[in-house]
Write a protein that holds these residues in place. Structure first.
Motif, PDB file in Angstrom:
ATOM      1  N   ASP A 348      -2.102 -18.300   5.490  1.00 18.73           N
ATOM      2  CA  ASP A 348      -1.239 -17.229   4.988  1.00 18.73           C
ATOM      3  C   ASP A 348      -0.859 -17.501   3.533  1.00 18.73           C
ATOM      4  O   ASP A 348      -0.690 -18.664   3.133  1.00 18.73           O
ATOM      5  N   PRO A 349      -0.694 -16.448   2.746  1.00 16.65           N
ATOM      6  CA  PRO A 349      -0.302 -16.639   1.340  1.00 16.65           C
ATOM      7  C   PRO A 349       1.169 -17.071   1.237  1.00 16.65           C
ATOM      8  O   PRO A 349       1.977 -16.797   2.136  1.00 16.65           O
ATOM      9  N   GLU A 350       1.499 -17.739   0.156  1.00 18.41           N
ATOM     10  CA  GLU A 350       2.887 -18.147  -0.069  1.00 18.41           C
ATOM     11  C   GLU A 350       3.783 -16.929  -0.288  1.00 18.41           C
ATOM     12  O   GLU A 350       4.945 -16.916   0.124  1.00 18.41           O
ATOM     13  N   HIS A 351       3.254 -15.923  -0.963  1.00 18.64           N
ATOM     14  CA  HIS A 351       4.034 -14.714  -1.239  1.00 18.64           C
ATOM     15  C   HIS A 351       3.265 -13.501  -0.703  1.00 18.64           C
ATOM     16  O   HIS A 351       2.532 -12.823  -1.441  1.00 18.64           O
ATOM     17  N   PRO A 352       3.401 -13.220   0.595  1.00 18.42           N
ATOM     18  CA  PRO A 352       2.608 -12.149   1.208  1.00 18.42           C
ATOM     19  C   PRO A 352       2.999 -10.764   0.703  1.00 18.42           C
ATOM     20  O   PRO A 352       4.137 -10.519   0.301  1.00 18.42           O
ATOM     21  N   VAL A 353       2.005  -9.880   0.754  1.00 14.51           N
ATOM     22  CA  VAL A 353       2.192  -8.484   0.349  1.00 14.51           C
ATOM     23  C   VAL A 353       2.093  -7.623   1.607  1.00 14.51           C
ATOM     24  O   VAL A 353       1.129  -7.752   2.367  1.00 14.51           O
ATOM     25  N   ASP A 454      -5.681  -6.889  -0.929  1.00 20.42           N
ATOM     26  CA  ASP A 454      -6.610  -7.958  -0.557  1.00 20.42           C
ATOM     27  C   ASP A 454      -6.099  -8.634   0.711  1.00 20.42           C
ATOM     28  O   ASP A 454      -4.920  -9.014   0.796  1.00 20.42           O
ATOM     29  N   VAL A 455      -6.971  -8.762   1.700  1.00 24.73           N
ATOM     30  CA  VAL A 455      -6.532  -9.328   2.985  1.00 24.73           C
ATOM     31  C   VAL A 455      -6.017 -10.754   2.832  1.00 24.73           C
ATOM     32  O   VAL A 455      -5.256 -11.246   3.672  1.00 24.73           O
ATOM     33  N   ARG A 456      -6.408 -11.448   1.750  1.00 30.21           N
ATOM     34  CA  ARG A 456      -5.911 -12.809   1.522  1.00 30.21           C
ATOM     35  C   ARG A 456      -4.461 -12.811   1.068  1.00 30.21           C
ATOM     36  O   ARG A 456      -3.817 -13.864   1.063  1.00 30.21           O
ATOM     37  N   ASP A 457      -3.954 -11.638   0.686  1.00 25.26           N
ATOM     38  CA  ASP A 457      -2.556 -11.527   0.254  1.00 25.26           C
ATOM     39  C   ASP A 457      -1.655 -11.031   1.377  1.00 25.26           C
ATOM     40  O   ASP A 457      -0.454 -10.797   1.162  1.00 25.26           O
ATOM     41  N   VAL A 458      -2.216 -10.854   2.571  1.00 28.36           N
ATOM     42  CA  VAL A 458      -1.475 -10.335   3.721  1.00 28.36           C
ATOM     43  C   VAL A 458      -1.359 -11.446   4.762  1.00 28.36           C
ATOM     44  O   VAL A 458      -2.284 -12.242   4.939  1.00 28.36           O
ATOM     45  N   THR A 459      -0.244 -11.518   5.464  1.00 29.85           N
ATOM     46  CA  THR A 459      -0.124 -12.502   6.534  1.00 29.85           C
ATOM     47  C   THR A 459      -1.088 -12.136   7.660  1.00 29.85           C
ATOM     48  O   THR A 459      -1.391 -10.955   7.880  1.00 29.85           O
TER      49      THR A 459
END
Length: 671
Positions: A348-353, A454-459
C-alpha cells in the motif's frame, strides 16, 4: 536417576545434532529478545521461581541428614517430628512452585504462540499472489504450527530447562562437596559413562526421528490426497481399491517399523542410564559406608549423599546437550523470521489516493510486465524459474527465458460502463493483463489506472472494494453458502443475500439445498455443480457491488443449461459496470463494445466484432477456426451476429441444433 530425568535426557540426545554447526542470521538473538519484551514481567517471575525450585532440590537430603544424625541416632523425637514436617513443607512448596511455574509457562508460551502466529498469518496475507504460486501450502502451515511452537519452547522449555539444570547442578554439587568431597569425586568419575553411550544412542535416535517424520509426512500426504474431494473422485474413477490399500498398508508398515525401532532404542538408552545410576548408587553406598564405619562421614550424610546422587546426573546430561537444545529452538525462531522478513511485492502507498465514486474507467498505458523471479523462499518450495499465467495454461515465462516480459507496451482503454473483451491464443497474456488491473502484481513500467488513478496509489482494500473478479474456477470455502456470500460483504443482511442470489439466478439452487443458506458446500464447493458454483460466486460479486468487473473465462467448461443461467446472471452483473471479459470462445464476446486481440504480450488488434472480421487479421483467423465446422464467421447483412448451425453444438448455450449463441451484452445494447 529419576524416570523424568532419564526421559528428559533421552529427548535431549535424540535431537538432530546437525544444528550445532548452523550459523544463525545476524540479529536473531536481538529479535528474540524483542519478542520477549511484552512478556518480561511474567518471564521475570517465572525465572525467579525456576531458580528457587532448582535450589530447593538439595534441601530435603540435607534435612534427612540432620533428621538421622540429630534425631534418630540421639533418640530425640521432637527433632524427628520437626524435621519430618520441614521435609513435608519443602515437598509441598516444590509442588506449589511446580504448579505456578506451569501456569506461567503456559501463559507465556501460549501468548508467544498467539503473537507469532498472528504476525506470520497477517504478514503472509499481505504477500502478492506470486508468493503463493511459488510456495508450498504445507510448508507455510508448518511455519505457523511446528516452527512457531518450537520457537516458543525457547522460553518455556529450553531456557527454563537450562536455567533449572544449572541451578540444580550447582546446589547438588555444593551440598555433596560439603558432605564428602571423596564421594563427590567418585560420583563425577562415572559421568563419562553416562554421556558417551548417550551420545551414540542419541545419534541413532535422531536418525530414527528424522525417518519417522518423513514416513509420517508421506503417510499424511497420501491421506490428504485421497481424502480430499478431488483426490477421492480420481480414485473412484481411475483407482484400483486393492492397489490403493496395498500401497497404504506399505506406508503404514514403514511407520510401524520405525516406531518399533525407536521404542527399542529408547528403552535400551533408558535401561542403560538406569543401570549406570544403580551402579553409581552402589559405589556411593560402598565407599560412603566404608567412610561411615571409619567415622569420616556420618550415617545421615551417607543417606543424604545417596539422595543427592539421584538428582545429580539428570542436570548433567541435560546440560551436556545444551548447545543443540538452544540452537534447535533458535533455528525455529529463524525460520519464523524468514517469513516475517519477506517484503510484500505489492504494498500500500504511504499516502493513498481514494478512487472517485460512481462508474470507473480502466486504462493501461504502455504497460510492460515481467513476472518476478523467486519472490518467495526456497525453503517454502520456491521455484528457481517461476511460471505464472492464465488458468488455461498461459505461462509468464519459461526456465529458458525467466526474464522475458510477458506484456510489452500494452495500452488500452475501457470507458466507464463499457464491456471490453480480451481474446487470443493460450499463453498470450490475457489473464496477466487482467491481474494487473486487480493489482495482483505491479507493472515494471507504464501505468494501470482505474478511475484516472494509478492503482499503485490506491490501497489494496479500496481496490478490492471497487474491482470484482470471477474466474472460470470459482472458489468456495468449506463453509456455509451464507458465509461464502458474506465473505466479501460481511454486513449483508438476509434480504440482500437473497436479492443477490436471485440476480445471479442462484436462488432456486440455494432454496433446494438441505439447509438453504446454512448448507455447508464442502471442500472447494464440491457439493455444487460447476454452474451452481459460478452463480453463487456471481451472487458474491453482486453483493460486493464493484464498479469494475473482471470475468476470466467465467462460462468456460459449463454445460449448455448452466452456461445459459450463468450468462443471464452475467448480463445482470455487467449492467452499469465497466467490464473486462477474457474469453476463448469468441461467440460469448461478439457484442462487446471493444474487442482486443492479445498475442505474444501485445494488443495486436482492437475493434468491434464486425470491424475485426472485416480486417481479416488474427481475430478473423481465430473466429474461422472456431466455426470451421459450419459457420463462415461473418455477420449478417443487417449487422447482427450469424446463427450458429447445428454442427457446432459445443458453442451453443440453448441446446444443440436449435439456437443462437448468447453473447455478453453490454449495458444499453440489445442481445
Amino acid at each position: 536417576m529419576s524416570s523424568s530425568s532419564g526421559w528428559a535426557a533421552m529427548r535431549s540426545f535424540s535431537r538432530d545434532g546437525s544444528v550445532r554447526e548452523h550459523r544463525l542470521a545476524p540479529g536473531t538473538l536481538r529479535r528474540v529478545a524483542a519478542l520477549a519484551r511484552p512478556h518480561r514481567r511474567p518471564l521475570a517471575v517465572f525465572t525467579a521461581l525456576v531458580v528457587v525450585d532448582g535450589a530447593l532440590v538439595a534441601v530435603p537430603p540435607l534435612l534427612l541428614r540432620h533428621l538421622i544424625d540429630d534425631g534418630v541416632r540421639t533418640g530425640d523425637r521432637s527433632v524427628v517430628v520437626v524435621l519430618a514436617l520441614f521435609v513435608a513443607v519443602v515437598a509441598l512448596a516444590e509442588a506449589a512452585l511446580s504448579l505456578v511455574q506451569r501456569w506461567l509457562s503456559a501463559r507465556i508460551g501460549e501468548g508467544l504462540i498467539y503473537d507469532l502466529r498472528s504476525a506470520v498469518f497477517e504478514h503472509v496475507q499481505r504477500q502478492s499472489i506470486g508468493f503463493f504460486t511459488r510456495s508450498q501450502t504445507g510448508a507455510l502451515v508448518s511455519r505457523l504450527n511446528s516452527d512457531v511452537v518450537g520457537a516458543q519452547q525457547a522460553f518455556t522449555s529450553t531456557a527454563a530447562g537450562v536455567l533449572s539444570n544449572a541451578v540444580t547442578l550447582a546446589a547438588v554439587l555444593t551440598a555433596m562437596l560439603f558432605l564428602s568431597w571423596q564421594v563427590t569425586l567418585l560420583a563425577l568419575v562415572v559421568v563419562p559413562a553416562f554421556l558417551l553411550p548417550a551420545r551414540r544412542v542419541g545419534r541413532r535416535l535422531a536418525a530414527l526421528r528424522r525417518e519417522a517424520m518423513q514416513r509420517n509426512a508421506d503417510l499424511g500426504e497420501r491421506m490428504t490426497e485421497r481424502f480430499g474431494v478431488a483426490g477421492a473422485l480420481l480414485v473412484k474413477t481411475y483407482g484400483d481399491d486393492a492397489e490403493e490399500s496395498s500401497q497404504f498398508r506399505a506406508r503404514v508398515a514403514a511407520v510401524r517399523d520405525v516406531g518399533v525401532r525407536t521404542a527399542l532404542s529408547s528403552r535400551v538408552f533408558f535401561a542403560g542410564l538406569t543401570a549406570l545410576a544403580a551402579l553409581a548408587t552402589a559405589m556411593v553406598y560402598g565407599v560412603g559406608g566404608w567412610l561411615a564405619i571409619s567415622g569420616a562421614v556420618t550415617t545421615g550424610s551417607l543417606v543424604a549423599l545417596a539422595a543427592l546422587l539421584g538428582r545429580l546426573y539428570g542436570p548433567i546430561t541435560g546440560l551436556a546437550n545444551v548447545q543443540i537444545d538452544v540452537m534447535t529452538a533458535l533455528v525455529s525462531f529463524e525460520r519464523v523470521f524468514e517469513v516475517l522478513d519477506l517484503r510484500p511485492a505489492v504494498r500500500d502507498p504511504e499516502h493513498p489516493v481514494p478512487l472517485p465514486e460512481g462508474p470507473l474507467d480502466v486504462e493501461l498505458d504502455d504497460v510492460v510486465f515481467t513476472y518476478p523471479v523467486t519472490p518467495s523462499l526456497v525453503s517454502l518450495g520456491a521455484a528457481e524459474s517461476p511460471k505464472d499465467g492464465d488458468d488455461d495454461g498461459e505461462q509468464a515465462d519459461t526456465p529458458d527465458q525467466p526474464d522475458r516480459p510477458v506484456l510489452r507496451g500494452v495500452s488500452l482503454h475501457a470507458g466507464a460502463g463499457e464491456v471490453v473483451a480480451l481474446v487470443g491464443r493460450s499463453g498470450a497474456g490475457k489473464t496477466t493483463l487482467a491481474s494487473l488491473v486487480a493489482r495482483l502484481y505491479d507493472v515494471d513500467s507504464g501505468a494501470v489506472r482505474v478511475g484516472g488513478v494509478d492503482v499503485r496509489d490506491v490501497t489494496q482494500a479500496e481496490l478490492r472494494r471497487r474491482v470484482g473478479v470471477v474466474s472460470q474456477d470459482a472458489h468456495l470455502f468449506h463453509d456455509t453458502v451464507r458465509a461464502n456470500l458474506r465473505y466479501g460483504s460481511p454486513g449483508a443482511g438476509e434480504e440482500e443475500l437473497w436479492t443477490a442470489l436471485a440476480a445471479a439466478r442462484a436462488d432456486a439452487v440455494v432454496r433446494a439445498l438441505p439447509q438453504g443458506l446454512d448448507t455447508v458446500v464442502g471442500e472447494r464447493g464440491h457439493r455444487l455443480s460447476g454452474g451452481e458454483k459460478q452463480r453463487v460466486a456471481l451472487a458474491r460479486l453482486l453483493l460486493r457491488a464493484p464498479s469494475v468487473v473482471i470475468l476470466d473465462e467465467a462460462t468456460a467448461h459449463l454445460d449448455s443449461e448452466s452456461e445459459r443461467a450463468v450468462q443471464e446472471a452475467l448480463d445482470a452483473a455487467l449492467v452499469g459496470r465497466t467490464s473486462i471479459v477474457i474469453a476463448h470462445r469468441l461467440s460469448t464476446v461478439r457484442s462487446a463494445d471493444l474487442i482486443c486481440v492479445v498475442d505474444d504480450g501485445q494488443v495486436v488488434e482492437r475493434g468491434t466484432h464486425a470491424e475485426l472480421i472485416a480486417r481479416a487479421g488474427l481475430y478473423a483467423d481465430l473466429y474461422r477456426t472456431q466455426f470451421a465446422d459450419g459457420a463462415d464467421g461473418t455477420d449478417d447483412a443487417d449487422g447482427r451476429d450469424g446463427v450458429v448451425p447445428a454442427s457446432t453444438p459445443h458453442n451453443c448455450s440453448l441446446g444443440p441444433g436449435t439456437c443462437r449463441l448468447s453473447p455478453v451484452v453490454s449495458p444499453g445494447r440489445p442481445s
